[in-house]
Design an enzyme around this catalytic site. Structure first.
Site, PDB file in Angstrom:
ATOM      1  N   ASP A 102      -7.917   4.010   1.206  1.00 14.79           N
ATOM      2  CA  ASP A 102      -7.041   4.243   2.351  1.00 14.79           C
ATOM      3  C   ASP A 102      -7.864   4.775   3.524  1.00 14.79           C
ATOM      4  OD1 ASP A 102      -4.996   4.834   4.088  1.00 14.79           O
ATOM      5  OD2 ASP A 102      -3.800   5.918   2.604  1.00 14.79           O
ATOM      6  N   ARG A 129      -3.682  -0.601   5.417  1.00 19.08           N
ATOM      7  CA  ARG A 129      -4.233  -1.664   4.566  1.00 19.08           C
ATOM      8  C   ARG A 129      -3.308  -2.865   4.405  1.00 19.08           C
ATOM      9  NH1 ARG A 129      -5.346   2.230  -0.341  1.00 19.08           N
ATOM     10  NH2 ARG A 129      -3.448   3.078   0.564  1.00 19.08           N
ATOM     11  N   CYS A 161       0.867  -1.181   0.000  1.00 18.69           N
ATOM     12  CA  CYS A 161       0.000   0.000   0.000  1.00 18.69           C
ATOM     13  C   CYS A 161       0.905   1.233   0.000  1.00 18.69           C
ATOM     14  CB  CYS A 161      -0.990  -0.015   1.163  1.00 18.69           C
ATOM     15  SG  CYS A 161      -0.270   0.207   2.792  1.00 18.69           S
TER      16      CYS A 161
END
Length: 160
Positions: free
Chosen positions: A131, A20, A14
């Site tokens: 996000d 994440r 990420c």
């Protein structure tokens, strides 16, 4: 789709490696803990600052799932990580594009997490896992639910 049942080194990517990819790493380890095989599951970020802990809400949603990654420290992605990974799963199309730009020869092992293991093509708006940084705890939970669905599908592919 290629057979990824031999994939043993899985890398989640990420941006900052604080939300994440950390959730995906923790949940994948949980999914694989009773599987045969020696799996290595890592996460990294394209813009990660080395040594930062996961966000507090990331740790909270993981703890709700019985996963403790309090010792996690962020790490920027490296060429060695890319070389050693059998399967690289990105949270956003931007991440995938950036990795393919750095390592075009690795296109057979770089995927969006949401698209891995499915036959149909997702509309562009549905391909990314958003996000959660700076959002509410409920938003973190929603993101983690998406990640869990995707990671379970990946784990099934790895199991052959």
């Amino acid at each position: 789709m290629s057979d990824y049942s031999q994939a043993k080194n899985i890398l989640f990517v990420c941006t900052g490696n604080s939300c994440r990819s950390v959730m995906a790493e923790g949940y994948m380890r949980k999914c694989l803990q009773h599987c045969d095989g020696d799996y290595t599951v890592l996460s990294a970020g394209l813009a990660a600052i080395a040594g930062m802990p996961a966000s507090a809400m990331t740790l909270e949603v993981l703890e709700e799932e019985g996963i403790d990654l309090s010792g996690h420290r962020s790490q920027p992605i490296t060429p060695l990580m890319l070389d050693e990974a059998d399967l690289i799963l990105c949270m956003e199309n931007y991440h995938k594009g950036a990795l393919l730009e750095k390592a075009p020869a690795m296109q057979d092992k770089i995927f969006l997490l949401k698209e891995f293991g499915i036959e149909e093509e997702l509309p562009p708006i549905d391909r990314d896992i958003l996000d959660p940084i700076g959002k509410s705890l409920d938003f973190y939970r929603e993101v983690f639910e998406q990640i869990k669905i995707c990671v379970r599908r990946v784990a099934l592919c790895l199991a052959g």
